[in-house]
Design an enzyme around this catalytic site. Structure first.
Site, mmCIF file in Angstrom:
data_model
loop_
_atom_site.group_PDB
_atom_site.id
_atom_site.type_symbol
_atom_site.label_atom_id
_atom_site.label_comp_id
_atom_site.label_asym_id
_atom_site.label_seq_id
_atom_site.Cartn_x
_atom_site.Cartn_y
_atom_site.Cartn_z
ATOM 1 N N LYS A 151 0.872 -1.181 0.000
ATOM 2 C CA LYS A 151 0.000 0.000 0.000
ATOM 3 C C LYS A 151 0.900 1.218 0.000
ATOM 4 O O LYS A 151 1.971 1.175 0.609
ATOM 5 C CB LYS A 151 -0.905 0.005 1.236
ATOM 6 C CG LYS A 151 -1.857 -1.182 1.349
ATOM 7 C CD LYS A 151 -3.037 -1.068 0.400
ATOM 8 C CE LYS A 151 -3.882 -2.340 0.418
ATOM 9 N NZ LYS A 151 -5.056 -2.290 -0.443
ATOM 10 N N LYS A 153 -2.065 1.259 -2.860
ATOM 11 C CA LYS A 153 -2.301 0.156 -3.792
ATOM 12 C C LYS A 153 -1.758 0.431 -5.186
ATOM 13 O O LYS A 153 -1.353 -0.471 -5.880
ATOM 14 C CB LYS A 153 -3.761 -0.269 -3.824
ATOM 15 C CG LYS A 153 -4.791 0.804 -4.071
ATOM 16 C CD LYS A 153 -6.151 0.165 -4.312
ATOM 17 C CE LYS A 153 -6.912 -0.156 -3.051
ATOM 18 N NZ LYS A 153 -8.118 -0.932 -3.297
ATOM 19 N N LYS A 177 1.409 -10.059 -2.945
ATOM 20 C CA LYS A 177 0.575 -9.943 -4.139
ATOM 21 C C LYS A 177 0.441 -8.502 -4.613
ATOM 22 O O LYS A 177 0.548 -7.564 -3.819
ATOM 23 C CB LYS A 177 -0.807 -10.561 -3.916
ATOM 24 C CG LYS A 177 -1.611 -9.926 -2.810
ATOM 25 C CD LYS A 177 -2.932 -10.637 -2.627
ATOM 26 C CE LYS A 177 -3.975 -10.181 -3.630
ATOM 27 N NZ LYS A 177 -4.320 -8.748 -3.559
ATOM 28 N N ASP A 179 -1.850 -5.411 -6.036
ATOM 29 C CA ASP A 179 -3.227 -5.029 -5.747
ATOM 30 C C ASP A 179 -4.067 -5.147 -7.016
ATOM 31 O O ASP A 179 -3.540 -5.267 -8.119
ATOM 32 C CB ASP A 179 -3.291 -3.633 -5.115
ATOM 33 C CG ASP A 179 -4.248 -3.649 -3.917
ATOM 34 O OD1 ASP A 179 -5.258 -4.383 -3.997
ATOM 35 O OD2 ASP A 179 -3.990 -2.963 -2.922
ATOM 36 N N GLU A 180 -5.388 -5.125 -6.822
ATOM 37 C CA GLU A 180 -6.285 -5.436 -7.937
ATOM 38 C C GLU A 180 -6.174 -4.440 -9.092
ATOM 39 O O GLU A 180 -6.433 -4.797 -10.241
ATOM 40 C CB GLU A 180 -7.737 -5.535 -7.453
ATOM 41 C CG GLU A 180 -8.399 -4.239 -6.974
ATOM 42 C CD GLU A 180 -8.000 -3.823 -5.558
ATOM 43 O OE1 GLU A 180 -7.315 -4.617 -4.887
ATOM 44 O OE2 GLU A 180 -8.346 -2.706 -5.141
ATOM 45 N N HIS A 269 -8.745 -12.641 -7.374
ATOM 46 C CA HIS A 269 -9.242 -11.450 -6.684
ATOM 47 C C HIS A 269 -10.642 -11.202 -7.224
ATOM 48 O O HIS A 269 -10.894 -11.418 -8.403
ATOM 49 C CB HIS A 269 -8.319 -10.261 -6.956
ATOM 50 C CG HIS A 269 -8.550 -9.119 -6.015
ATOM 51 N ND1 HIS A 269 -9.696 -8.358 -6.050
ATOM 52 C CD2 HIS A 269 -7.804 -8.629 -5.003
ATOM 53 C CE1 HIS A 269 -9.627 -7.437 -5.094
ATOM 54 N NE2 HIS A 269 -8.487 -7.576 -4.431
ATOM 55 N N HIS A 302 -10.966 -14.856 -2.850
ATOM 56 C CA HIS A 302 -11.372 -14.027 -1.712
ATOM 57 C C HIS A 302 -12.835 -14.340 -1.384
ATOM 58 O O HIS A 302 -13.692 -14.311 -2.275
ATOM 59 C CB HIS A 302 -11.266 -12.552 -2.079
ATOM 60 C CG HIS A 302 -9.861 -12.064 -2.213
ATOM 61 N ND1 HIS A 302 -9.396 -10.938 -1.578
ATOM 62 C CD2 HIS A 302 -8.797 -12.557 -2.892
ATOM 63 C CE1 HIS A 302 -8.117 -10.752 -1.868
ATOM 64 N NE2 HIS A 302 -7.730 -11.724 -2.678
ATOM 65 N N LYS A 310 -13.155 -4.354 6.982
ATOM 66 C CA LYS A 310 -13.728 -3.116 6.445
ATOM 67 C C LYS A 310 -14.816 -3.297 5.386
ATOM 68 O O LYS A 310 -15.439 -2.323 4.982
ATOM 69 C CB LYS A 310 -12.594 -2.263 5.847
ATOM 70 C CG LYS A 310 -12.017 -2.784 4.518
ATOM 71 C CD LYS A 310 -10.912 -1.891 3.961
ATOM 72 C CE LYS A 310 -10.458 -2.387 2.599
ATOM 73 N NZ LYS A 310 -9.286 -1.704 2.072
ATOM 74 N N GLY A 339 -9.368 -7.604 3.727
ATOM 75 C CA GLY A 339 -10.175 -6.380 3.794
ATOM 76 C C GLY A 339 -10.227 -5.826 5.196
ATOM 77 O O GLY A 339 -11.057 -6.228 6.001
ATOM 78 N N GLN A 360 -4.919 -12.203 4.413
ATOM 79 C CA GLN A 360 -4.287 -11.170 3.599
ATOM 80 C C GLN A 360 -4.511 -9.817 4.282
ATOM 81 O O GLN A 360 -5.651 -9.459 4.572
ATOM 82 C CB GLN A 360 -4.960 -11.184 2.230
ATOM 83 C CG GLN A 360 -4.108 -10.721 1.086
ATOM 84 C CD GLN A 360 -4.083 -9.218 0.916
ATOM 85 O OE1 GLN A 360 -3.006 -8.633 0.753
ATOM 86 N NE2 GLN A 360 -5.229 -8.581 0.991
ATOM 87 N N ALA A 361 -3.435 -9.112 4.559
ATOM 88 C CA ALA A 361 -3.580 -7.781 5.150
ATOM 89 C C ALA A 361 -2.653 -6.807 4.444
ATOM 90 O O ALA A 361 -1.463 -7.090 4.277
ATOM 91 C CB ALA A 361 -3.256 -7.823 6.640
ATOM 92 N N GLY A 362 -3.200 -5.677 4.037
ATOM 93 C CA GLY A 362 -2.399 -4.619 3.414
ATOM 94 C C GLY A 362 -2.095 -3.565 4.461
ATOM 95 O O GLY A 362 -1.004 -3.523 5.049
ATOM 96 N N GLY A 363 -3.092 -2.728 4.733
ATOM 97 C CA GLY A 363 -2.935 -1.690 5.751
ATOM 98 C C GLY A 363 -2.514 -2.263 7.097
ATOM 99 O O GLY A 363 -1.738 -1.640 7.835
HETATM 100 C C1 CAP Z 1 -7.196 -5.167 1.174
HETATM 101 C C2 CAP Z 1 -7.327 -5.059 -0.304
HETATM 102 C C3 CAP Z 1 -8.141 -6.195 -0.949
HETATM 103 C C4 CAP Z 1 -9.570 -6.306 -0.487
HETATM 104 C C5 CAP Z 1 -10.368 -7.261 -1.311
HETATM 105 C C6 CAP Z 1 -7.967 -3.745 -0.736
HETATM 106 O O1 CAP Z 1 -6.444 -4.122 1.708
HETATM 107 O O2 CAP Z 1 -6.057 -5.111 -0.901
HETATM 108 O O3 CAP Z 1 -8.160 -5.933 -2.319
HETATM 109 O O4 CAP Z 1 -9.578 -6.764 0.817
HETATM 110 O O5 CAP Z 1 -11.578 -7.462 -0.723
HETATM 111 O O6 CAP Z 1 -7.560 -3.266 -1.804
HETATM 112 O O7 CAP Z 1 -8.872 -3.266 -0.074
HETATM 113 P P1 CAP Z 1 -6.397 -3.888 3.288
HETATM 114 P P2 CAP Z 1 -12.280 -8.884 -0.670
HETATM 115 O O8 CAP Z 1 -5.824 -5.110 3.937
HETATM 116 O O9 CAP Z 1 -5.510 -2.685 3.442
HETATM 117 O O10 CAP Z 1 -7.803 -3.607 3.737
HETATM 118 O O11 CAP Z 1 -11.330 -9.847 -0.080
HETATM 119 O O12 CAP Z 1 -13.486 -8.664 0.165
HETATM 120 O O13 CAP Z 1 -12.602 -9.187 -2.068
HETATM 121 MG MG MG Z 2 -6.743 -4.772 -2.912
#
Ligand code: CAP
Ligand code: MG
Length: 412
Positions: A151, A153, A177, A179-180, A269, A302, A310, A339, A360-363
């Site tokens: 992040k 992203k 990974k 990001d999307e 994803h 996911h 979140k 998320g 999976q944790a980003g933030g």
């Molecule tokens: C999470 C994340 C993921 C989502 C996908 C984001 O980041 O990278 O893409 O969690 O959601 O871009 O929000 P954080 P899901 O860890 O910083 O929240 O798994 O519900 O499809």
């Molecule tokens: Mg993401």
């Protein structure tokens, strides 16, 4: 000549044959319709009927679907096997999740669940690895696999991105990974990122003695996406990541064919899934989308965080259970929880959905007050504590990175 009318598509005494696809819908009929009229129209429009009575010859009604059960706002519809082109997911979805989603006979309609029969199921490849990625491609054994996504992203340069990756891997993360919405933008080119990430991945493996992987986002258009998959395979990746909903199921099926030859696993994803599944009485459920993804052959998908974190979730535990269930010999799929997760949420997450998952944790990694490396350690420590059944607060007493994370984010 036989006239096909809506009445031909409903029979509440009908018993579906073993080879028929049975779909479960939640239906809110239009104000001038009862459930039977709406159910027959759903079966008609999703198989071979239309609004007008048709005069046809021969046994064309053999391809008609039958609404055979109505319970409250739920209907079940059976679809004959011959209606479908085997192995073609877009065609299947154009029947069971096509025009009916917009027809005026229903105010709302949601595809909730499918009971996939053997002939149709076996026409799809299913996952190449499924949950066996944990030991075949990684060293996770029985603990949840860990993943992180740099992040912000998008916006990090390639150098910054791969540095974050290295710090995460060496802190205890298995999978780094993309990001999307990161693919091949000017600030971080696909090819540069791929090669540089794998160099740092090799260093991290050497340093930790654990296998690590990089999930490069190959999402793109047609041939370009396949070129990206091929490049990832040639460079030494074990996985590729695909935004399965935005790329589309035809693209997923194409990638799956190539990954079979190259022995790559697919991380799915699900960005944009909420356009289909967020409104509870309309669209296509996440459960049904996850089923489609399993048939098409993804290894991870996911499925949410069981209401922690979140993002809105639909029955994460139920979907995960389905992904692990027997499906005419198809492999299972590893569910990814993501998320808004952070180390303090891990014990509750594992309590709700078990250890056969990816976390999976980003933030929740990069937002650690002491940076990514400490954040990765804290996440891994929280997983180790949860798997060993040790209270997280107690574990934090001897694990300073975890202590700092808990002080910052708490356990809720
Ligand atoms: C999470 C994340 C993921 C989502 C996908 C984001 O980041 O990278 O893409 O969690 O959601 O871009 O929000 P954080 P899901 O860890 O910083 O929240 O798994 O519900 O499809
Ligand atoms: Mg993401």
């Amino acid at each position: 000549m036989t006239g096909i009318t809506y009445e031909d598509f409903i029979d509440l005494d009908y018993e579906p044959a073993d080879d028929e696809l049975v779909c479960d819908f939640r239906v809110t009929p239009a104000s001038d319709m009862d459930m039977e009229s709406a159910g027959s129209r759903v079966a008609s429009e999703s198989s071979n009927g239309t609004w007008a009575e048709l005069q046809v010859e021969g046994s064309i009604t053999d391809l008609s679907a039958t609404c055979f059960d109505i319970q409250g706002d739920r209907i079940r519809v059976a679809y004959p096997d011959a209606l479908f082109e085997h192995g073609n997911m877009p065609q299947v979805l154009s029947c069971i999740a096509g025009n009916i989603l917009g027809m005026k006979a229903v105010e709302r309609i949601r595809l909730l669940d499918c009971d996939w029969p053997e002939p149709l199921t076996s026409s799809f490849p299913g996952p190449q690895y499924g949950t066996s990625v944990r030991s075949e491609l990684l060293d996770a054994a029985d603990r949840p696999i860990t993943a992180t996504v740099p992040k912000p992203k998008v916006g990090l340069s390639t150098d910054q991105h791969v540095q974050v990756a290295y710090e995460a891997w060496t802190g205890g993360i298995d999978l780094l990974k993309d990001d999307e919405n990161l693919t091949d933008q000017s600030f971080n080119r696909y090819e540069d990122r791929l090669y540089q990430s794998l160099e740092r991945r090799d260093e991290a493996e050497e340093e930790t003695g654990e296998r690590k992987s990089y999930l490069v986002n190959v999402t793109g258009t047609g041939d370009q996406m396949l070129e990206r998959v091929q490049m990832a395979a040639d460079a030494g990746c074990e996985f590729v990541m695909v935004d399965v909903v935005t790329a589309g199921w035809a693209a997923v099926q194409q990638v799956r064919e190539l990954t079979e030859e190259e022995g790559l696993a697919i991380h799915a994803h699900r960005a944009m899934h909420a356009a289909f599944d967020r409104v509870p009485d309309h669209g296509v459920s996440m459960r049904a989308l996850a089923q489609v993804a399993r048939l098409c052959g993804v290894d991870h998908i996911h499925t949410g965080t069981a209401d922690l974190g979140k993002l809105e979730n639909e029955d994460t535990a139920g979907i995960n259970e389905w992904l692990a269930s027997d499906l005419h010999g198809l492999k299972d799929v590893l569910p990814m929880a993501s998320g808004g997760l952070h180390p303090g949420l891990v014990p509750e997450l594992v309590d709700r959905i078990g250890t056969n998952i990816g976390i999976q944790a980003g933030g929740g990694v990069h937002g650690h007050p002491d940076g990514t490396h400490a954040g990765a350690k804290a996440l891994r420590q929280s997983i180790d504590a949860a798997v060993a059944g040790i209270d997280i607060e107690e574990y934090a007493d001897t694990h300073p990175e975890l202590r700092t994370a808990l002080d910052k984010w708490g356990t809720e």
